[in-house]
Design a protein around this motif. Sequence first.
Motif, PDB file in Angstrom:
ATOM      1  N   GLY A  73     -39.956 -20.553 -27.378  1.00 20.05           N
ATOM      2  CA  GLY A  73     -40.123 -20.170 -28.875  1.00 20.05           C
ATOM      3  C   GLY A  73     -38.862 -20.121 -29.628  1.00 20.05           C
ATOM      4  N   ASN A  74     -38.687 -19.314 -30.591  1.00 25.07           N
ATOM      5  CA  ASN A  74     -37.574 -19.410 -31.540  1.00 25.07           C
ATOM      6  C   ASN A  74     -36.336 -19.599 -30.788  1.00 25.07           C
ATOM      7  OD1 ASN A  74     -38.713 -19.342 -34.046  1.00 25.07           O
ATOM      8  ND2 ASN A  74     -39.440 -17.178 -33.606  1.00 25.07           N
ATOM      9  N   LEU A  75     -36.144 -18.395 -29.952  1.00 23.09           N
ATOM     10  CA  LEU A  75     -34.844 -18.435 -29.450  1.00 23.09           C
ATOM     11  C   LEU A  75     -34.824 -19.691 -28.143  1.00 23.09           C
ATOM     12  CD1 LEU A  75     -32.209 -17.008 -28.794  1.00 23.09           C
ATOM     13  CD2 LEU A  75     -33.575 -15.190 -27.469  1.00 23.09           C
ATOM     14  N   GLY A  76     -35.958 -19.757 -27.444  1.00 21.52           N
ATOM     15  CA  GLY A  76     -35.589 -20.770 -26.293  1.00 21.52           C
ATOM     16  C   GLY A  76     -35.537 -22.308 -27.135  1.00 21.52           C
ATOM     17  N   GLN A  77     -36.005 -22.426 -28.114  1.00 21.90           N
ATOM     18  CA  GLN A  77     -35.818 -23.925 -28.675  1.00 21.90           C
ATOM     19  C   GLN A  77     -34.178 -23.851 -29.104  1.00 21.90           C
ATOM     20  OE1 GLN A  77     -38.516 -25.410 -31.232  1.00 21.90           O
ATOM     21  NE2 GLN A  77     -40.329 -24.606 -30.005  1.00 21.90           N
ATOM     22  N   GLY A  83     -38.639 -26.844 -19.082  1.00 24.41           N
ATOM     23  CA  GLY A  83     -39.081 -25.509 -20.061  1.00 24.41           C
ATOM     24  C   GLY A  83     -40.548 -25.221 -19.567  1.00 24.41           C
ATOM     25  N   PHE A  84     -40.873 -24.144 -19.927  1.00 22.67           N
ATOM     26  CA  PHE A  84     -42.179 -23.526 -19.509  1.00 22.67           C
ATOM     27  C   PHE A  84     -42.624 -22.644 -20.714  1.00 22.67           C
ATOM     28  CE2 PHE A  84     -40.048 -24.128 -15.592  1.00 22.67           C
ATOM     29  CZ  PHE A  84     -40.946 -25.168 -14.877  1.00 22.67           C
ATOM     30  N   ASP A  85     -44.079 -23.123 -20.809  1.00 24.98           N
ATOM     31  CA  ASP A  85     -44.589 -22.111 -22.065  1.00 24.98           C
ATOM     32  C   ASP A  85     -46.345 -21.983 -22.027  1.00 24.98           C
ATOM     33  OD1 ASP A  85     -43.253 -21.240 -25.035  1.00 24.98           O
ATOM     34  OD2 ASP A  85     -45.598 -21.000 -25.017  1.00 24.98           O
ATOM     35  N   VAL A  86     -46.822 -21.276 -22.690  1.00 23.14           N
ATOM     36  CA  VAL A  86     -48.233 -21.417 -22.753  1.00 23.14           C
ATOM     37  C   VAL A  86     -48.875 -22.204 -23.923  1.00 23.14           C
ATOM     38  CG1 VAL A  86     -48.968 -19.407 -21.465  1.00 23.14           C
ATOM     39  CG2 VAL A  86     -48.337 -19.009 -23.889  1.00 23.14           C
ATOM     40  N   LYS A  87     -48.081 -22.526 -24.836  1.00 27.63           N
ATOM     41  CA  LYS A  87     -49.048 -23.217 -25.846  1.00 27.63           C
ATOM     42  C   LYS A  87     -49.314 -24.660 -25.642  1.00 27.63           C
ATOM     43  CE  LYS A  87     -46.802 -20.489 -29.698  1.00 27.63           C
ATOM     44  NZ  LYS A  87     -45.567 -20.322 -30.363  1.00 27.63           N
ATOM     45  N   VAL A 101     -39.205 -14.955 -23.329  1.00 33.59           N
ATOM     46  CA  VAL A 101     -40.802 -14.849 -23.549  1.00 33.59           C
ATOM     47  C   VAL A 101     -40.706 -13.466 -24.430  1.00 33.59           C
ATOM     48  CG1 VAL A 101     -41.656 -15.996 -21.508  1.00 33.59           C
ATOM     49  CG2 VAL A 101     -41.187 -13.569 -21.397  1.00 33.59           C
ATOM     50  N   PRO A 102     -42.087 -13.162 -24.906  1.00 35.19           N
ATOM     51  CA  PRO A 102     -42.327 -11.796 -25.354  1.00 35.19           C
ATOM     52  C   PRO A 102     -41.862 -10.781 -24.183  1.00 35.19           C
ATOM     53  CG  PRO A 102     -43.969 -13.259 -25.950  1.00 35.19           C
ATOM     54  CD  PRO A 102     -43.094 -14.020 -24.877  1.00 35.19           C
ATOM     55  N   SER A 103     -41.479  -9.520 -24.719  1.00 32.99           N
ATOM     56  CA  SER A 103     -41.179  -8.468 -23.698  1.00 32.99           C
ATOM     57  C   SER A 103     -42.383  -7.989 -23.094  1.00 32.99           C
ATOM     58  CB  SER A 103     -40.654  -7.423 -24.554  1.00 32.99           C
ATOM     59  OG  SER A 103     -41.545  -6.709 -25.643  1.00 32.99           O
ATOM     60  N   GLU A 104     -43.625  -7.898 -23.641  1.00 30.29           N
ATOM     61  CA  GLU A 104     -44.598  -7.661 -22.844  1.00 30.29           C
ATOM     62  C   GLU A 104     -44.932  -8.268 -21.445  1.00 30.29           C
ATOM     63  OE1 GLU A 104     -44.467  -8.012 -26.038  1.00 30.29           O
ATOM     64  OE2 GLU A 104     -46.157  -9.181 -26.133  1.00 30.29           O
ATOM     65  N   ILE A 105     -44.377  -9.586 -21.362  1.00 35.31           N
ATOM     66  CA  ILE A 105     -44.707 -10.358 -19.974  1.00 35.31           C
ATOM     67  C   ILE A 105     -43.390 -10.560 -19.259  1.00 35.31           C
ATOM     68  CG2 ILE A 105     -46.867 -11.585 -20.832  1.00 35.31           C
ATOM     69  CD1 ILE A 105     -44.952 -13.811 -21.363  1.00 35.31           C
ATOM     70  N   ALA A 106     -42.556  -9.828 -19.664  1.00 39.65           N
ATOM     71  CA  ALA A 106     -40.916 -10.111 -19.054  1.00 39.65           C
ATOM     72  C   ALA A 106     -41.136 -10.031 -17.545  1.00 39.65           C
ATOM     73  CB  ALA A 106     -39.872  -9.374 -19.649  1.00 39.65           C
ATOM     74  N   ASP A 146     -49.614 -26.987 -28.085  1.00 38.22           N
ATOM     75  CA  ASP A 146     -48.757 -28.048 -28.600  1.00 38.22           C
ATOM     76  C   ASP A 146     -47.468 -28.103 -27.876  1.00 38.22           C
ATOM     77  OD1 ASP A 146     -48.328 -25.431 -29.381  1.00 38.22           O
ATOM     78  OD2 ASP A 146     -47.846 -26.020 -31.288  1.00 38.22           O
ATOM     79  N   LEU A 147     -47.083 -27.379 -27.092  1.00 39.07           N
ATOM     80  CA  LEU A 147     -45.696 -27.734 -26.501  1.00 39.07           C
ATOM     81  C   LEU A 147     -45.835 -28.488 -24.987  1.00 39.07           C
ATOM     82  CD1 LEU A 147     -43.888 -24.214 -27.281  1.00 39.07           C
ATOM     83  CD2 LEU A 147     -43.283 -26.381 -28.118  1.00 39.07           C
ATOM     84  N   ILE A 148     -46.820 -27.722 -24.447  1.00 33.97           N
ATOM     85  CA  ILE A 148     -46.859 -28.397 -23.146  1.00 33.97           C
ATOM     86  C   ILE A 148     -47.023 -29.950 -23.000  1.00 33.97           C
ATOM     87  CG2 ILE A 148     -48.570 -28.451 -20.935  1.00 33.97           C
ATOM     88  CD1 ILE A 148     -48.902 -25.377 -21.809  1.00 33.97           C
ATOM     89  N   ASN A 152     -28.519  -9.342 -18.325  1.00 33.47           N
ATOM     90  CA  ASN A 152     -29.183  -8.839 -19.793  1.00 33.47           C
ATOM     91  C   ASN A 152     -28.112  -9.421 -20.736  1.00 33.47           C
ATOM     92  OD1 ASN A 152     -31.523  -7.774 -18.625  1.00 33.47           O
ATOM     93  ND2 ASN A 152     -30.274  -6.242 -17.908  1.00 33.47           N
ATOM     94  N   VAL A 153     -28.927 -10.169 -21.856  1.00 34.66           N
ATOM     95  CA  VAL A 153     -28.106 -10.566 -22.977  1.00 34.66           C
ATOM     96  C   VAL A 153     -28.802  -9.970 -24.250  1.00 34.66           C
ATOM     97  CG1 VAL A 153     -27.160 -12.470 -24.136  1.00 34.66           C
ATOM     98  CG2 VAL A 153     -27.632 -12.838 -21.981  1.00 34.66           C
ATOM     99  N   ASP A 154     -27.946  -9.047 -24.936  1.00 32.11           N
ATOM    100  CA  ASP A 154     -28.450  -8.182 -26.190  1.00 32.11           C
ATOM    101  C   ASP A 154     -27.484  -8.519 -27.387  1.00 32.11           C
ATOM    102  OD1 ASP A 154     -29.434  -6.449 -27.916  1.00 32.11           O
ATOM    103  OD2 ASP A 154     -30.284  -5.293 -26.346  1.00 32.11           O
ATOM    104  N   LEU A 155     -28.046  -9.243 -28.138  1.00 30.51           N
ATOM    105  CA  LEU A 155     -27.065  -9.655 -29.362  1.00 30.51           C
ATOM    106  C   LEU A 155     -27.065  -8.481 -30.183  1.00 30.51           C
ATOM    107  CD1 LEU A 155     -28.312 -13.518 -30.113  1.00 30.51           C
ATOM    108  CD2 LEU A 155     -26.482 -12.585 -28.780  1.00 30.51           C
ATOM    109  N   THR A 208     -35.057 -10.688 -23.220  1.00 34.57           N
ATOM    110  CA  THR A 208     -35.817  -9.828 -23.632  1.00 34.57           C
ATOM    111  C   THR A 208     -35.146  -8.489 -23.385  1.00 34.57           C
ATOM    112  OG1 THR A 208     -37.074  -9.185 -21.379  1.00 34.57           O
ATOM    113  CG2 THR A 208     -37.729 -11.268 -22.196  1.00 34.57           C
ATOM    114  N   PRO A 209     -35.800  -7.523 -24.210  1.00 31.69           N
ATOM    115  CA  PRO A 209     -35.284  -6.147 -24.352  1.00 31.69           C
ATOM    116  C   PRO A 209     -35.656  -5.226 -22.999  1.00 31.69           C
ATOM    117  CG  PRO A 209     -36.971  -6.551 -25.936  1.00 31.69           C
ATOM    118  CD  PRO A 209     -36.764  -7.778 -25.402  1.00 31.69           C
ATOM    119  N   ILE A 210     -36.565  -5.829 -22.201  1.00 31.81           N
ATOM    120  CA  ILE A 210     -36.968  -5.233 -20.892  1.00 31.81           C
ATOM    121  C   ILE A 210     -36.046  -5.238 -20.121  1.00 31.81           C
ATOM    122  CG2 ILE A 210     -38.875  -5.156 -19.202  1.00 31.81           C
ATOM    123  CD1 ILE A 210     -39.886  -4.494 -22.091  1.00 31.81           C
TER     124      ILE A 210
END
Length: 231
Positions: free
Chosen positions: A92-96, A114-118, A153-158, A120-122, A191-194, A177-179
């Motif tokens: 996504g944004n950060l990954g790209q 790279g791995f994603d679910v979208k 990835v989004p935190s919900e699936i970290a 248009d990216l795969i 963990n990297v947290d800007l 991710t924040p998780i």
Amino acid sequence: MADKKIPKATARRLPLYYRYLRFLHEAGKERVSSAKLSEAVKVDSATIRRDFSYFGALGKRGYGYDVEALMNFFSKTLNQDRLTNVALIGVGNLGQALLNYNFRRNNNIRISAGFDVKDDLIGTIHQGVPIYDINEMVDQLEMQQIDVAILTVPSEIAQEMADKLVKGGVRGIMNFTPIRVTVPKEVRVHNVDLTNELQTLIYFINYYQDFDQNAEPEEDDNPLNDLFYND
Ligand SMILES: NC(=O)c1ccc[n+]([C@@H]2O[C@H](COP(=O)([O-])OP(=O)(O)OC[C@H]3O[C@@H](n4cnc5c(N)ncnc54)[C@H](O)[C@@H]3O)[C@@H](O)[C@H]2O)c1
């Protein structure tokens, strides 16, 4: 040497030393004094000497350090003599942004998949890096023998992704991710947290007016390090 326990603070400074030594080597310099090294990497010379002493290194009084020998030594220590392929999970944004950067200043680390679910990216290629369906991740990690991954990835699936990374044989995860993901103890998570980094910077400029950059506090007596690092 691989068995020797190096303090974490020392280990974190090694890439800094290595980068500067490479720069000197490329500039044709054969030796460097500890004062010059200290000034360039902004680490006080007592700390440098102590860091180097863990490796039995390697300076001579009145001569300084042999640039090439030290560079080769750190190169081996940092595994720079072999290419490390890294997987990027979540393009996504950060990954790209990370893909665009792709550790260009370092010849020996690169994001190679790279791995994603979208949809248009795969199947596309970004900056020379193929993007795979996330469902292929475990197989690809094994096939490509990738043992380091960046998690964006989004935190919900970290946690779910971390579990899959472990299944695919990954041994190191750089987690954006924040998780705080749970992994077996043989897998290392950084963990990297800007936001924390920025808050800490603001804290330092507000409360440590005379803070001497050269005298980096030892991590054990600096409570702020809990904000930076996870072990
Ligand atoms: N640590 C930091 O300093 C920092 C800074 C920015 C963002 N973040 C974190 O990084 C993560 C990514 O942020 P972003 O802004 O790039 O988000 P984003 O939504 O732009 O990107 C997330 C990507 O993950 C993909 N994705 C979603 N579900 C997936 C799945 N099951 N498998 C594989 N890929 C999947 C999405 O398709 C998307 O491409 C977030 O957790 C965010 O909180 C951290």
